[in-house]
Design a protein around this motif. Structure first.
Motif, PDB file in Angstrom:
ATOM      1  N   ILE A 182       0.851  -1.185   0.000  1.00  9.57           N
ATOM      2  CA  ILE A 182       0.000   0.000   0.000  1.00  9.57           C
ATOM      3  C   ILE A 182       0.888   1.236   0.000  1.00  9.57           C
ATOM      4  N   CYS A 183       0.544   2.244  -0.770  1.00  9.15           N
ATOM      5  CA  CYS A 183       1.292   3.500  -0.773  1.00  9.15           C
ATOM      6  C   CYS A 183       1.290   4.069   0.646  1.00  9.15           C
ATOM      7  N   ASP A 187      -1.954   4.390   3.815  1.00  8.00           N
ATOM      8  CA  ASP A 187      -1.989   3.353   4.844  1.00  8.00           C
ATOM      9  C   ASP A 187      -1.942   4.026   6.213  1.00  8.00           C
ATOM     10  N   ASN A 188      -3.095   4.432   6.710  1.00  8.28           N
ATOM     11  CA  ASN A 188      -3.151   5.195   7.952  1.00  8.28           C
ATOM     12  C   ASN A 188      -4.262   4.689   8.867  1.00  8.28           C
ATOM     13  N   GLY A 251       2.846   6.644  -7.184  1.00  4.49           N
ATOM     14  CA  GLY A 251       1.514   6.092  -6.982  1.00  4.49           C
ATOM     15  C   GLY A 251       1.071   5.093  -8.021  1.00  4.49           C
ATOM     16  N   SER A 252       1.797   5.013  -9.133  1.00  9.58           N
ATOM     17  CA  SER A 252       1.418   4.047 -10.167  1.00  9.58           C
ATOM     18  C   SER A 252       1.932   2.645  -9.858  1.00  9.58           C
ATOM     19  N   THR A 253       2.788   2.510  -8.840  1.00 11.67           N
ATOM     20  CA  THR A 253       3.371   1.210  -8.519  1.00 11.67           C
ATOM     21  C   THR A 253       2.977   0.708  -7.134  1.00 11.67           C
ATOM     22  N   CYS A 254       2.004   1.376  -6.513  1.00  7.08           N
ATOM     23  CA  CYS A 254       1.524   0.907  -5.210  1.00  7.08           C
ATOM     24  C   CYS A 254       0.016   1.110  -5.135  1.00  7.08           C
ATOM     25  N   GLN A 255      -0.603   0.509  -4.122  1.00  9.40           N
ATOM     26  CA  GLN A 255      -2.052   0.509  -4.019  1.00  9.40           C
ATOM     27  C   GLN A 255      -2.552   1.635  -3.124  1.00  9.40           C
ATOM     28  N   CYS A 256      -3.655   2.247  -3.547  1.00  4.29           N
ATOM     29  CA  CYS A 256      -4.317   3.270  -2.734  1.00  4.29           C
ATOM     30  C   CYS A 256      -5.818   3.088  -2.903  1.00  4.29           C
TER      31      CYS A 256
END
Length: 308
Positions: A182-183, A187-188, A251-256
């Protein structure tokens, strides 16, 4: 020859292992409170003579209050001479602890910001700096920050000198960032202390809706709707916020997952870095656990940021 420095670390109950080399480039005189501090800088030892004092670590020094010892020395090992300066500079690092990028992050940072009160200053070993840097620098970069010059690892002593070594070398204790994670800004946990720490470390805080997202040079680009509720303006002006485009670094290589549904209201926090608005925190606005009024009670230090 080796010597053990026993400290009762509340958060892990560890013993700091120190290696004592053939010479110790530093000494203290408890009668005057004066010491000669030493730092490694391009293989040269630099000496500074300053009056020192020991004091309790205050509760509002959130980075280090629960580190495991109660007394710290000033000036610290980053040449901060007053508690207000230490509070502010350290507050920029508190959100990094919540990311758990390395199990020794707090140990490393507090050895510099709030060094334990002993008869001489004890620096972190170069290997400790490198371990924390290698795990945490990618997380910092996701917020638009490089590893700062003041923490350049070759400034610190090698492991055969008197210094604080790595305590957690087991990879399972240190999650490594990767493309499937997760970006970090997405992730909070929605807890008051985390909100406060992120709020204080941010240049701007707004409640808004997202119009659409695109990708640009590996970053996720967030186009926002003009109507926003400003919770913190910082040094920005209202026109900048009204027309802002926000970037989620890498952000293009992790999940949000927050960005999957644009119809929601979002709590957005971020920083202005090189004329770009960089996302550092995003969460769906939760009416039951958030209120606009609650943010008015967050009191933050007013010094300049460590990263500027």
């Amino acid at each position: 020859m080796s010597v053990l420095l026993s400290c009762h670390w509340n958060f892990v109950g560890i013993i700091i292992t120190l290696s004592l080399g053939p010479s110790l480039p530093g000494r203290a005189d408890d009668s005057t409170g004066e010491y000669y501090s030493w730092q490694y800088d391009n293989s040269h030892v630099r000496f500074n003579s300053k009056q020192t004092q020991c004091m309790d670590i205050p509760m509002d020094l959130r980075l280090c209050y629960n580190v495991g010892y109660q007394r710290m020395r000033l000036p610290n090992l980053l040449d901060h001479e007053t508690l207000p300066e230490v509070r502010q500079q350290a507050s920029s690092w508190v959100p990094l602890l919540a990311k758990r990028c390395h199990a020794d992050t707090q140990l490393f940072l507090c050895s510099l910001f709030a060094p334990v009160c002993l008869d001489r200053p004890i620096y972190p070993c170069r290997s400790l700096c490198e371990a924390v840097r290698d795990s945490c620098a990618p997380v910092m970069e996701s917020y638009g920050f490089p590893w700062p010059e003041m923490l350049k690892c070759d400034k610190f002593p090698i492991d055969n000198d008197l210094c604080i070594t790595v305590q957690f070398s087991d990879p399972k204790n240190t999650p490594q960032p990767g493309p499937n994670n997760i970006c970090p800004p997405c992730d909070n946990e929605l807890k008051t202390d985390i909100l406060r720490d992120q709020f204080c470390a941010s240049d701007f805080v707004v409640k808004l809706k997202i119009k659409e997202t695109t990708t640009e040079n590996g970053d996720r680009k967030l186009l926002t709707r003009k109507r926003k509720k400003i919770l913190k303006l910082g040094t920005l002006n209202k026109r900048e916020l009204r027309e802002m485009v926000i970037y989620l670094k890498n952000g293009s290589t992790c999940q949000c997952h927050q960005l999957d549904q644009h119809q929601n209201d979002f709590l957005i926090m971020g920083r202005k870095v090189a004329h770009k608005f960089i996302l550092t925190f995003i969460h769906k606005w939760e009416r039951k656990s958030m209120s606009l009024r609650s943010f008015k009670y967050f009191h933050c230090p007013s010094f300049h940021s460590t990263f500027q």
